[in-house]
Design a protein around this motif. Structure first.
Motif, mmCIF file in Angstrom:
data_model
loop_
_atom_site.group_PDB
_atom_site.id
_atom_site.type_symbol
_atom_site.label_atom_id
_atom_site.label_comp_id
_atom_site.label_asym_id
_atom_site.label_seq_id
_atom_site.Cartn_x
_atom_site.Cartn_y
_atom_site.Cartn_z
ATOM 1 N N ASP A 1 -90.082 -25.580 79.015
ATOM 2 C CA ASP A 1 -90.497 -26.231 80.258
ATOM 3 C C ASP A 1 -91.841 -26.922 80.044
ATOM 4 N N GLU A 2 -91.838 -28.244 80.103
ATOM 5 C CA GLU A 2 -93.043 -29.062 79.972
ATOM 6 C C GLU A 2 -93.929 -28.635 78.805
ATOM 7 N N PRO A 3 -93.450 -28.837 77.590
ATOM 8 C CA PRO A 3 -94.187 -28.341 76.424
ATOM 9 C C PRO A 3 -95.439 -29.128 76.088
ATOM 10 N N SER B 1 -80.659 -21.435 97.444
ATOM 11 C CA SER B 1 -81.588 -21.955 98.449
ATOM 12 C C SER B 1 -82.658 -20.920 98.748
ATOM 13 N N PHE B 2 -83.845 -21.438 99.032
ATOM 14 C CA PHE B 2 -84.977 -20.594 99.418
ATOM 15 C C PHE B 2 -85.262 -20.855 100.880
ATOM 16 N N ASP B 3 -85.085 -19.869 101.692
ATOM 17 C CA ASP B 3 -85.322 -19.998 103.132
ATOM 18 C C ASP B 3 -84.629 -21.239 103.691
ATOM 19 N N GLY B 4 -83.377 -21.427 103.318
ATOM 20 C CA GLY B 4 -82.619 -22.538 103.876
ATOM 21 C C GLY B 4 -82.788 -23.845 103.118
ATOM 22 N N PHE B 5 -83.820 -23.910 102.235
ATOM 23 C CA PHE B 5 -84.025 -25.134 101.470
ATOM 24 C C PHE B 5 -83.233 -25.063 100.171
ATOM 25 N N LYS B 6 -82.346 -26.048 99.962
ATOM 26 C CA LYS B 6 -81.491 -26.017 98.773
ATOM 27 C C LYS B 6 -82.254 -26.541 97.561
ATOM 28 N N ALA B 7 -82.758 -25.627 96.739
ATOM 29 C CA ALA B 7 -83.510 -26.050 95.558
ATOM 30 C C ALA B 7 -82.555 -26.518 94.473
ATOM 31 N N ILE B 8 -81.391 -25.869 94.386
ATOM 32 C CA ILE B 8 -80.339 -26.273 93.449
ATOM 33 C C ILE B 8 -79.075 -26.450 94.275
ATOM 34 N N PRO C 1 -88.096 -35.858 89.260
ATOM 35 C CA PRO C 1 -89.369 -35.803 89.980
ATOM 36 C C PRO C 1 -89.778 -34.370 90.307
ATOM 37 N N ASN C 2 -91.013 -34.208 90.736
ATOM 38 C CA ASN C 2 -91.497 -32.877 91.122
ATOM 39 C C ASN C 2 -90.602 -32.273 92.184
ATOM 40 N N GLY C 3 -90.304 -31.016 92.016
ATOM 41 C CA GLY C 3 -89.484 -30.330 93.007
ATOM 42 C C GLY C 3 -88.009 -30.600 92.869
ATOM 43 N N ALA C 4 -87.602 -31.247 91.768
ATOM 44 C CA ALA C 4 -86.182 -31.562 91.581
ATOM 45 C C ALA C 4 -85.359 -30.306 91.312
ATOM 46 N N GLY C 5 -86.015 -29.224 90.892
ATOM 47 C CA GLY C 5 -85.288 -27.981 90.643
ATOM 48 C C GLY C 5 -85.174 -27.636 89.170
ATOM 49 N N LYS C 6 -85.972 -28.272 88.336
ATOM 50 C CA LYS C 6 -85.860 -28.062 86.888
ATOM 51 C C LYS C 6 -86.251 -26.635 86.501
ATOM 52 N N THR C 7 -87.404 -26.209 87.009
ATOM 53 C CA THR C 7 -87.851 -24.854 86.687
ATOM 54 C C THR C 7 -86.912 -23.824 87.300
ATOM 55 N N THR C 8 -86.467 -24.083 88.511
ATOM 56 C CA THR C 8 -85.543 -23.157 89.166
ATOM 57 C C THR C 8 -84.263 -23.003 88.347
ATOM 58 N N MET C 9 -83.813 -24.099 87.749
ATOM 59 C CA MET C 9 -82.622 -24.032 86.897
ATOM 60 C C MET C 9 -82.859 -23.078 85.725
ATOM 61 N N PHE D 1 -92.607 -21.138 79.364
ATOM 62 C CA PHE D 1 -92.847 -21.389 80.776
ATOM 63 C C PHE D 1 -93.614 -22.687 80.997
ATOM 64 N N GLN D 2 -93.480 -23.212 82.208
ATOM 65 C CA GLN D 2 -94.191 -24.432 82.567
ATOM 66 C C GLN D 2 -95.693 -24.202 82.497
ATOM 67 N N LYS D 3 -96.139 -23.142 83.160
ATOM 68 C CA LYS D 3 -97.538 -22.754 83.052
ATOM 69 C C LYS D 3 -97.598 -21.839 81.837
HETATM 70 N N1 LIG Z 1 -89.343 -18.750 94.758
HETATM 71 C C1 LIG Z 1 -89.308 -19.857 95.538
HETATM 72 N N2 LIG Z 1 -89.403 -19.752 96.876
HETATM 73 C C2 LIG Z 1 -89.372 -20.845 97.653
HETATM 74 N N3 LIG Z 1 -89.233 -22.089 97.201
HETATM 75 C C3 LIG Z 1 -89.138 -22.274 95.883
HETATM 76 C C4 LIG Z 1 -89.169 -21.157 94.973
HETATM 77 N N4 LIG Z 1 -89.049 -21.644 93.714
HETATM 78 C C5 LIG Z 1 -88.946 -22.972 93.848
HETATM 79 N N5 LIG Z 1 -88.995 -23.353 95.137
HETATM 80 C C6 LIG Z 1 -88.861 -24.727 95.629
HETATM 81 O O1 LIG Z 1 -87.741 -25.293 95.025
HETATM 82 C C7 LIG Z 1 -87.988 -26.637 94.680
HETATM 83 C C8 LIG Z 1 -87.695 -26.848 93.222
HETATM 84 O O2 LIG Z 1 -88.751 -26.271 92.486
HETATM 85 P P1 LIG Z 1 -88.863 -26.343 90.912
HETATM 86 O O3 LIG Z 1 -90.077 -25.563 90.517
HETATM 87 O O4 LIG Z 1 -87.601 -25.907 90.316
HETATM 88 O O5 LIG Z 1 -89.096 -27.883 90.657
HETATM 89 P P2 LIG Z 1 -89.401 -28.609 89.295
HETATM 90 O O6 LIG Z 1 -88.332 -29.606 89.114
HETATM 91 O O7 LIG Z 1 -89.609 -27.658 88.203
HETATM 92 O O8 LIG Z 1 -90.753 -29.360 89.673
HETATM 93 P P3 LIG Z 1 -92.036 -29.665 88.764
HETATM 94 O O9 LIG Z 1 -91.747 -30.911 88.051
HETATM 95 O O10 LIG Z 1 -93.140 -29.810 89.769
HETATM 96 O O11 LIG Z 1 -92.237 -28.512 87.854
HETATM 97 C C9 LIG Z 1 -89.410 -26.938 95.071
HETATM 98 O O12 LIG Z 1 -89.392 -27.612 96.309
HETATM 99 C C10 LIG Z 1 -90.047 -25.588 95.228
HETATM 100 O O13 LIG Z 1 -91.026 -25.610 96.211
#
Ligand SMILES: Nc1ncnc2c1ncn2[C@@H]1O[C@H](COP(=O)(O)OP(=O)(O)OP(=O)(O)O)[C@@H](O)[C@H]1O
Ligand SMILES: [Mg+2]
Lengths: 280, 390
Positions: free
Chosen positions: A198-200, A40-47, A65-73, A113-115
């Protein structure tokens, strides 16, 4: 030109695709194993209690969907982000949570990377040179010398990614789609066991997308004396996913919502709801 | 600040080396040209100094020879800073500390060479220790009577400090502005420490009254010319070493670390080790520059640790142009020449002039003088026959 011939023979293993020697142990199971991972990032559970298993040689698509946590994974697998809990194993021998980014990379996990991130001040040739599987410690890097064999490998990859005429230009001048290709080329140079992509195809033309699809499907499952290559692709483009997918995993709010074949997943009411709710 | 000065590297077809890394610089046109100009200028000054008698319009005085020698030391220091700032993106605002440490190592040797010729005539103790009523040499002064030991310390003292400092900083991934600030703190702390008499480095007054170096009288014209030539050679060797590093694969990895640190890690490179290695080399070069500087100016005191001095060095490099190495040399020579002239006319205004210069360069010449030169002489990368055929 050898390569063209090689490419024509699809049943053969291309030299550039052979993974470098890697001690990863997949005799008793999957190549990648995530269990109950949360961050979690600042209390927000990204995964959130994510469980994921990638088999050796598999090509897996991950959508969500956007923000699902794919990149974080991917950040977690490659050592960039440390999860709050859970375990991540590469084969049955390597606990990835105890390693840093360069160690994980040398173990055979490559990442796009995504970008697209390429080294813009360096030429395309040099970008591939730096990515090439080699001894990456400081002194061997200082004394490294280019030779015919290495040059051939770089040329091979240059042909595959279609940038051979731009090899001595700075990577900064490339279009978005070309940078994507260069990054894929850098992945090929690394000869990883596991490719995280990531998003090739963002920013690619229809034709470029087709070539990417072809390349990724060919990469996955390639056998060699060292093992097989596995590929994990994160992608938004449904057409692209449909064209390459064998198994699809849908991520939503940091955990797995559905998993299975593309048809099965896309008819799943939960998935439909998430995507319709997102306006797709 | 580092973002304002965008750096550049000319793409070239033969950038990827197939030769031994130390041989690579000698095959580069630009490096050959640089060495030719540098060594030619050193030779010319030497000839003019020796061939024409004093009073002749073409005679170069000993004063000028020493002044130029001092500039050459500054140029080597600037090259060391450009190596890490230009190619690795590490903006050190404390490189004066390494320069001063090299200078102190040399100064300690020169002090010991004085022997019993000091004011107090004590054969074992430098004057300032006698003055402080010390009765024996502190342990860390031992060995400095031997040239080989002192000369080794010229590179080892800054090298070890850089190793420890860099290890701690890079391991915890301190970069950017934070690193710049702690390098300032480092040199400031050393300055305060060296000001203290109890440290045993002569305190406020530093080390001075040197007599001779390796048996050569420091006041003789021949020694001064020798030091000038030595400074020129040190700059040439340092330049070649830096060129060898930046045109090796490690140099390209450095640029990769500078521009996309995370990406470089994911390729399997230990960014912090690359940074540490290049940082230590750079600190050692700064130490060598300091060692050639001290016998020419005849004194080393804690003023060389001043944070302001380290910032000035960065201004030289910015003005000359980052990530070119020769730009650093041009910048160091020009700014210091300007400083000499300016402080002669209006000593109080120099700092304002320097500040104004820096602002103007950042705004109008982001790539410095070297960038300007490259624009004028830029050769477009032509596709080679081989490329066309492909
Ligand atoms: N370093 C970080 N600090 C705070 N929040 C983060 C951080 N990295 C990711 N998040 C949050 O975690 C959530 C998941 O982000 P992530 O980039 O993994 O999504 P994603 O599935 O890759 O989305 P997208 O399809 O837009 O690429 C998002 O809400 C994002 O804002
Ligand atoms: Mg993402």
């Amino acid at each position: 030109m050898n390569l063209i011939k090689e490419l024509a023979q699809r049943d053969q293993v291309f030299s550039f695709m052979m993974p470098s020697v890697s001690p990863v142990d997949v005799r008793h199971g999957p190549i990648l194993y995530l269990e109950d991972v949360s961050v979690s990032f600042d209390g927000f559970k990204a995964i959130n209690n994510l469980n994921l298993t990638i088999d050796d040689g598999e090509l897996r698509c991950i959508i969500g969907p956007n923000g699902a946590g794919k990149t974080t994974m991917m950040d977690i697998i490659t050592g960039k982000t440390r999860p709050d809990e859970g375990s991540v194993w590469f084969g049955s021998r390597h606990n990835l949570l105890q390693m840093n980014e360069p160690e994980i990379a040398s173990l055979g996990i490559g990442r796009k990377f995504q970008k697209p991130t390429v080294f813009e001040a360096l030429t395309i040739f040099e970008n591939l040179e730096l990515a090439m599987a080699s001894d990456k410690r400081v002194l061997p890097t200082l004394t490294a010398r280019m030779n015919g064999e290495k040059r051939d490998r770089i040329e091979e990859v240059l042909t595959i990614i279609g940038l051979e005429t731009q090899r001595y230009q700075r990577a900064g001048v490339l279009s978005h789609g070309q940078k994507q290709w260069l990054e894929i080329g850098m992945l090929l140079m690394q000869q990883p066991r596991l490719l995280l992509v990531d998003e090739p195809v963002a920013g690619m033309t229809e034709q470029e997308m087709e070539r990417t699809a072809e390349l990724l499907t060919r990469l996955a499952g390639h056998k060699s004396s060292h093992g097989r290559q596995s590929v994990v692709v994160v992608e938004h483009d449904m057409g692209f996913v449909r064209s390459i997918a064998r198994t699809v995993t849908v991520l939503h709010q940091g955990s797995v919502l559905a998993e299975g074949s593309m048809d099965k997943v896309s008819s799943d009411p939960k998935v439909v709801e998430v995507y319709l709710g997102e306006g797709h | 600040m580092s973002d304002l000065i965008s750096s550049h590297q000319a793409p070239s077809a033969n950038a990827v080396n197939s030769r031994h890394w130390l041989a690579q610089p000698f095959t580069e046109k630009a490096t050959q040209r640089f060495l030719l100009v540098l060594l030619g200028a050193v030779a010319l000054v030497s000839v003019l100094h020796l061939a024409f008698p004093e009073g002749h319009p073409l005679h170069v005085s000993t004063y000028t020879v020493t002044l130029l020698g001092k500039y050459l030391c500054y140029a080597l220091l600037a090259v060391a800073v450009d190596l890490i700032w230009g190619y690795l993106g590490i903006l050190s605002l404390g490189h004066g500390a390494f320069f001063a440490l090299g200078g102190y190592a040399m100064g300690m040797y020169l002090m010991r060479q004085i022997g019993d010729r000091g004011v107090y005539g004590n054969p074992d103790l430098p004057d300032f220790m006698v003055f402080l009523n010390w009765d024996s040499l502190p342990w860390y002064w031992h060995g400095f009577d031997m040239a080989w030991f002192a000369f080794a310390m010229v590179v080892l003292a800054p090298g070890i400090l850089a190793l420890v400092f860099g290890f701690l900083a890079f391991r915890s991934r301190v970069t950017g502005v934070y690193l710049s600030i702690i390098t300032q703190a480092l040199t400031f702390a050393l300055m305060l420490a060296f000001f203290r008499n109890e440290m045993g480095f002569g305190g406020n007054n530093g080390l001075t009254d040197f007599k001779d170096l390796l048996g050569f009288d420091l006041r003789s014209d021949a020694t001064r010319l020798g030091l000038f030539i030595g400074s020129g050679l040190a700059l040439a060797v340092g330049y070649i070493l830096c060129r060898a590093i930046v045109s090796s694969k490690l140099g390209r990895v450095s640029v990769a670390c500078r521009d996309a640190e995370a990406r470089t890690r994911f390729l399997g490179y230990r960014v912090e080790r690359v940074q540490l290695f290049v940082f230590v080399i750079s600190a050692m070069l700064a130490g060598v520059a300091g060692a050639f500087y001290v016998p020419q100016v005849g004194i080393i005191n804690p003023g060389e640790f001043s944070p302001l001095f380290s910032i000035e060095v960065v201004v030289w490099v910015a003005l000359g142009g980052r990530a070119t190495l020769y730009g650093a040399v041009i910048g160091a020579l020009l700014v210091n020449y300007a400083k000499t002239v300016f402080t002669g006319i209006m000593p109080d205004a120099w700092l304002f002039a320097l500040g104004a210069l820096f602002v103007l360069v950042t705004v109008f010449l982001p790539q410095g003088i070297a960038g300007l030169m490259q624009q004028r002489f830029r050769r477009r990368p032509e596709p080679t026959a081989e490329e066309n055929a492909a």
